[in-house]
Write an enzyme that holds these catalytic residues in place. Structure first.
Site, PDB file in Angstrom:
ATOM      1  N   GLU A 171      15.792 -18.765  -9.093  1.00  0.00           N
ATOM      2  CA  GLU A 171      15.478 -17.374  -9.423  1.00  0.00           C
ATOM      3  C   GLU A 171      14.925 -17.257 -10.848  1.00  0.00           C
ATOM      4  O   GLU A 171      13.983 -16.497 -11.095  1.00  0.00           O
ATOM      5  CB  GLU A 171      16.751 -16.523  -9.241  1.00  0.00           C
ATOM      6  N   LYS A 212       5.499  -4.467  -4.466  1.00  0.00           N
ATOM      7  CA  LYS A 212       6.952  -4.379  -4.385  1.00  0.00           C
ATOM      8  C   LYS A 212       7.455  -4.493  -2.961  1.00  0.00           C
ATOM      9  O   LYS A 212       8.432  -5.164  -2.684  1.00  0.00           O
ATOM     10  CB  LYS A 212       7.374  -3.031  -4.974  1.00  0.00           C
ATOM     11  N   HIS A 257      15.136 -38.039  -8.790  1.00  0.00           N
ATOM     12  CA  HIS A 257      14.410 -38.382  -7.557  1.00  0.00           C
ATOM     13  C   HIS A 257      12.954 -37.920  -7.624  1.00  0.00           C
ATOM     14  O   HIS A 257      12.313 -37.783  -6.599  1.00  0.00           O
ATOM     15  CB  HIS A 257      15.124 -37.782  -6.343  1.00  0.00           C
ATOM     16  N   GLU A 269       6.480 -15.078 -12.114  1.00  0.00           N
ATOM     17  CA  GLU A 269       5.838 -13.862 -11.610  1.00  0.00           C
ATOM     18  C   GLU A 269       5.528 -12.839 -12.692  1.00  0.00           C
ATOM     19  O   GLU A 269       4.559 -12.112 -12.578  1.00  0.00           O
ATOM     20  CB  GLU A 269       6.606 -13.237 -10.435  1.00  0.00           C
ATOM     21  N   CYS A 312       0.849  -1.182   0.000  1.00  0.00           N
ATOM     22  CA  CYS A 312       0.000   0.000   0.000  1.00  0.00           C
ATOM     23  C   CYS A 312       0.890   1.240   0.000  1.00  0.00           C
ATOM     24  O   CYS A 312       1.905   1.306   0.689  1.00  0.00           O
ATOM     25  CB  CYS A 312      -0.946   0.066   1.192  1.00  0.00           C
ATOM     26  N   ARG A 371       3.782  -0.353  -4.922  1.00  0.00           N
ATOM     27  CA  ARG A 371       3.428  -0.858  -3.597  1.00  0.00           C
ATOM     28  C   ARG A 371       2.072  -1.573  -3.588  1.00  0.00           C
ATOM     29  O   ARG A 371       1.723  -2.223  -2.613  1.00  0.00           O
ATOM     30  CB  ARG A 371       3.366   0.302  -2.605  1.00  0.00           C
ATOM     31  N   ASN A 380      -1.269   1.924   5.792  1.00  0.00           N
ATOM     32  CA  ASN A 380      -0.454   0.827   5.279  1.00  0.00           C
ATOM     33  C   ASN A 380      -0.091  -0.033   6.474  1.00  0.00           C
ATOM     34  O   ASN A 380       0.470   0.474   7.447  1.00  0.00           O
ATOM     35  CB  ASN A 380       0.807   1.394   4.612  1.00  0.00           C
ATOM     36  N   GLY A 381      -0.418  -1.322   6.431  1.00  0.00           N
ATOM     37  CA  GLY A 381      -0.116  -2.211   7.563  1.00  0.00           C
ATOM     38  C   GLY A 381      -1.280  -3.138   7.800  1.00  0.00           C
ATOM     39  O   GLY A 381      -2.148  -3.302   6.941  1.00  0.00           O
ATOM     40  N   LYS A 403      11.289 -15.688 -11.593  1.00  0.00           N
ATOM     41  CA  LYS A 403      11.103 -14.515 -12.448  1.00  0.00           C
ATOM     42  C   LYS A 403      10.100 -14.833 -13.549  1.00  0.00           C
ATOM     43  O   LYS A 403       9.222 -14.044 -13.848  1.00  0.00           O
ATOM     44  CB  LYS A 403      12.457 -14.119 -13.039  1.00  0.00           C
ATOM     45  N   TRP A 433      -2.874  -2.544  -1.787  1.00  0.00           N
ATOM     46  CA  TRP A 433      -2.607  -3.958  -2.019  1.00  0.00           C
ATOM     47  C   TRP A 433      -3.473  -4.675  -0.997  1.00  0.00           C
ATOM     48  O   TRP A 433      -3.236  -4.585   0.208  1.00  0.00           O
ATOM     49  CB  TRP A 433      -1.129  -4.281  -1.806  1.00  0.00           C
TER      50      TRP A 433
HETATM   51  C1  F6R Z   1      10.944 -11.306  -6.966  1.00  0.00           C
HETATM   52  C2  F6R Z   1      10.933 -10.265  -5.954  1.00  0.00           C
HETATM   53  C3  F6R Z   1      10.620 -10.661  -4.560  1.00  0.00           C
HETATM   54  C4  F6R Z   1      11.533  -9.907  -3.583  1.00  0.00           C
HETATM   55  C5  F6R Z   1      11.108 -10.195  -2.151  1.00  0.00           C
HETATM   56  C6  F6R Z   1      12.008  -9.525  -1.142  1.00  0.00           C
HETATM   57  O1  F6R Z   1      11.235 -10.765  -8.220  1.00  0.00           O
HETATM   58  O2  F6R Z   1      11.135  -9.122  -6.241  1.00  0.00           O
HETATM   59  O3  F6R Z   1      10.704 -12.029  -4.380  1.00  0.00           O
HETATM   60  O4  F6R Z   1      12.854 -10.301  -3.816  1.00  0.00           O
HETATM   61  O5  F6R Z   1       9.789  -9.747  -1.961  1.00  0.00           O
HETATM   62  O6  F6R Z   1      11.969  -8.149  -1.276  1.00  0.00           O
HETATM   63  P1  F6R Z   1      13.070  -7.229  -0.619  1.00  0.00           P
HETATM   64  O7  F6R Z   1      14.365  -7.500  -1.301  1.00  0.00           O
HETATM   65  O8  F6R Z   1      12.583  -5.841  -0.830  1.00  0.00           O
HETATM   66  O9  F6R Z   1      13.143  -7.610   0.834  1.00  0.00           O
END
Ligand code: F6R
Length: 606
Positions: free
Chosen positions: A479, A601, A502, A486, A2, A27, A96-97, A483, A70
């Protein structure tokens, strides 16, 4: 999660709020709303542009607040969008929270005759403050008094209809920053939406509130004691938060990787000494010298960076390292003594689970270290010492440059810690030298990005992917899969290549391609065997390998080449084409790659 932006000054507030909300969309983007005294509350479901479209022209009013949501409690709807108001419609707030005890608070209020219009946890805050305000007509006192019965986390901006240019901003567990300009003041969840107007920023601490008017701001503790607080100058440019002509932030941020890597090492390499100079760690240099065990915590991509970090620390520093999902860290017995340090990795510096892990580590008296991008963020401030990424704002929800910068900083950290132990000057200098070559090598990969676009076109019709790797590139497999899923909503799994037989190999057929990350390194021949096994089951294969290793073409449907580097640095290069592949897959599948569904984010809820 948020985003909050509020403004009080002499200019029309609504364009400032809308523009700020657009910056804050990373956010959350389920719904958006704003309140301008005299012009009322306006809300829309969906992105901020929907709100902008719903507003009838320029609203009158030189103060106000906005929110981009969010969803946590209650689905994305007009009713659940912020701002929320109290029973009398005099108090307005954005939050926010998470309010953990909102159900019991709400039930009590309902018994007293209150009616609620949303399913959110936030609405109870407005009602509680409204009750106090009706009795006292003192906004700050009402806000603090109301919060006494609340359990949870909040970053809040609160306004009352009859004091239209006053904003009360409160922080407990969710970040709140104040932007200072002459006779114009801002309140926001972070600095980014204020940068167009000011670089002078104050970050509230937990348990503080601020009263902000066009005449100035005053910060108080919850016990109403005034706090001396001078703004810090945030070294971030507006352009850093713009797309600069690129179609998406994600592409812009991948293209920034070379300069981000350069920034990460600038002034931090002591080539003659074969060492790293990390100013942020000097305060605990003595303690770090005695560290015998490291626990690395992070979430998502930061956790995968931590997996690489574990290998770097064990290989270069020569001490045991463990990597933990920050969300699990507090929920098991932690076997740590005073010679254990905890390293938190977080781009945003606000991830609630990572912050909670750091607080738990501190409670146990352990030294805490941060690798954080956002200057002044909670994790940056709460860790004992730390290293900043200096990667610039990362606006796209999926981490790209931030993740690669984390890998680079982990190498610097290992170098620094290694030189305090048995790593020789020559070994250190060799590692540092190769680290400095990486930006150029990334540029080479980026210059061929059209090949990744063609690859994405070729594989567009596939709905499942497996990513496999070993050793330093096992985290790359995780990773790469993360990526892809998502930003393109394509199912992908990361797996250790050695684990294939396995279980996962059962999934392989001609419509389930595998991406094998296999630079010419110590596990190459083992990776080859795994790929042979997949080929034998008709699986399509994309191989990421070292330039010149053309022999591998016999084994693969497609090959992506990366420049040669030291084994421990290969994840920094191997992840770049995987980020581009995910980007193009997402774009070709029509996904808004900067704002994938259901994500945000800054994950400020546990
Ligand atoms: C994936 C991604 C998330 C962040 C995770 C941690 O592309 O961006 O998995 O890596 O939410 O976020 P931070 O680094 O801000 O703690």
């Amino acid at each position: 999660m948020c985003g909050i932006i509020a403004y009080t000054g002499s200019k029309p507030a609504s364009p400032i709020l809308i523009e700020g909300l657009k910056v804050l969309e990373y956010r959350g983007y389920d719904s958006a709303g704003l309140y301008v005294p005299g012009a009322g509350v306006h809300k829309a479901v969906g992105p901020v542009q929907a709100l902008a479209d719903a507003i009838p022209g320029l609203l009158p009013g030189t103060a106000g607040m906005g929110h981009t949501r969010w969803a946590t409690h209650g689905n994305p709807s007009l009713e659940n969008a912020h701002p929320h108001t109290d029973q009398n419609g005099t108090i307005f707030l954005v939050h926010n929270g998470i309010i953990e005890n909102y159900m019991e608070l709400r039930e009590k209020l309902v018994e007293q005759g209150h009616t609620f219009t949303s399913e959110t946890d936030t609405e109870v805050l407005a009602h509680l403050i409204g009750v106090e305000y009706e009795a006292t007509h003192d906004m700050p006192a009402s806000v603090v008094a109301a919060l006494q019965s609340v359990r949870g986390t909040y970053g809040l901006a609160v306004m009352a209809e009859d004091t239209p240019d006053t904003i009360v901003a409160v922080r407990l567990g969710s970040p709140i920053a104040i932007g200072v300009k002459e006779q114009e003041f801002f309140v926001a969840s972070d600095a980014a939406p204020m940068l167009r107007h000011t670089n002078s920023i104050i970050y509230l601490e937990d348990g503080e509130y601020a009263v902000v008017t066009p005449q100035g701001y005053t910060v108080y503790s919850f016990s109403h004691r005034q706090q001396e607080r001078e703004p810090e100058i945030v070294d971030m440019q507006v352009e850093d938060a713009d797309k600069n002509g690129h179609p998406h932030y994600m592409l812009k941020e991948i293209l920034e990787v070379p300069s981000v890597l350069e920034n990460g090492t600038r002034g931090r390499i002591l080539m003659k000494e074969g060492n790293a100079k990390l100013g942020g760690l000097v305060d605990r240099e003595d303690v770090l010298r005695d560290v015998e065990r490291l626990i690395i915590v992070g979430c998502g991509s930061a956790y995968y960076a931590g997996m690489v970090g574990k290998l770097l620390v064990e290989d270069i520093v020569g001490i045991p390292a463990h990597v933990e999902l920050a969300s699990e860290f507090r929920h098991r017995s932690m076997l740590a003594d005073e010679n254990t340090a905890v390293l938190a990795i977080s781009q945003s510096g606000e991830t609630a689970d990572t912050l909670a892990a750091i607080r738990e580590a501190k409670r146990r008296g352990l030294t805490t270290v941060g690798i954080v991008n956002v200057v002044g963020s909670s994790i940056a401030r709460e860790t004992d010492v730390g290293i900043y990424n200096h990667a610039g704002p990362e606006m796209s929800v999926a981490s790209t440059k931030g993740f690669l910068s984390q890998l680079e900083l982990l190498v610097l950290f290992a170098l620094y810690m290694g030189r305090m132990r048995s790593l020789t000057q020559a070994q250190g200098a060799e590692l540092a030298m190769e680290l400095l070559r990486l930006p150029e090598k990334v540029r080479m990969i980026l210059s061929e990005r059209h090949k990744l676009k063609l690859l994405a076109e070729e594989y567009l019709g596939y709905d499942d992917f497996l990513f496999i790797g070993r050793a330093y590139n096992l985290p790359t497999a995780f990773e790469g899969a993360l990526k892809l899923k998502e930003v393109s909503y394509v199912h992908a799994e990361g797996y250790g290549a050695g684990e294939m037989k396995h279980g996962p190999i059962a999934m392989i057929d001609d419509i389930f391609p595998t991406v094998g990350i296999m630079p010419l390194d110590s596990t190459y021949s083992k990776m080859r065997s795994s790929i042979e096994e997949i080929r034998a089951r008709d699986g399509k294969v994309i191989i990421v390998t070292t330039d010149g290793n053309t022999g591998v073409e016999r084994l693969a449907d497609d090959v992506v080449y990366i420049p040669e580097t030291k084994e421990c640095l290969t994840p920094i290069l191997a992840n770049v084409p995987l980020q581009l592949f995910a980007y193009y897959m997402g774009v070709l599948r029509g996904v808004n790659v900067d704002r994938p569904r259901n994500l945000a984010k800054s994950v400020t809820v546990e």
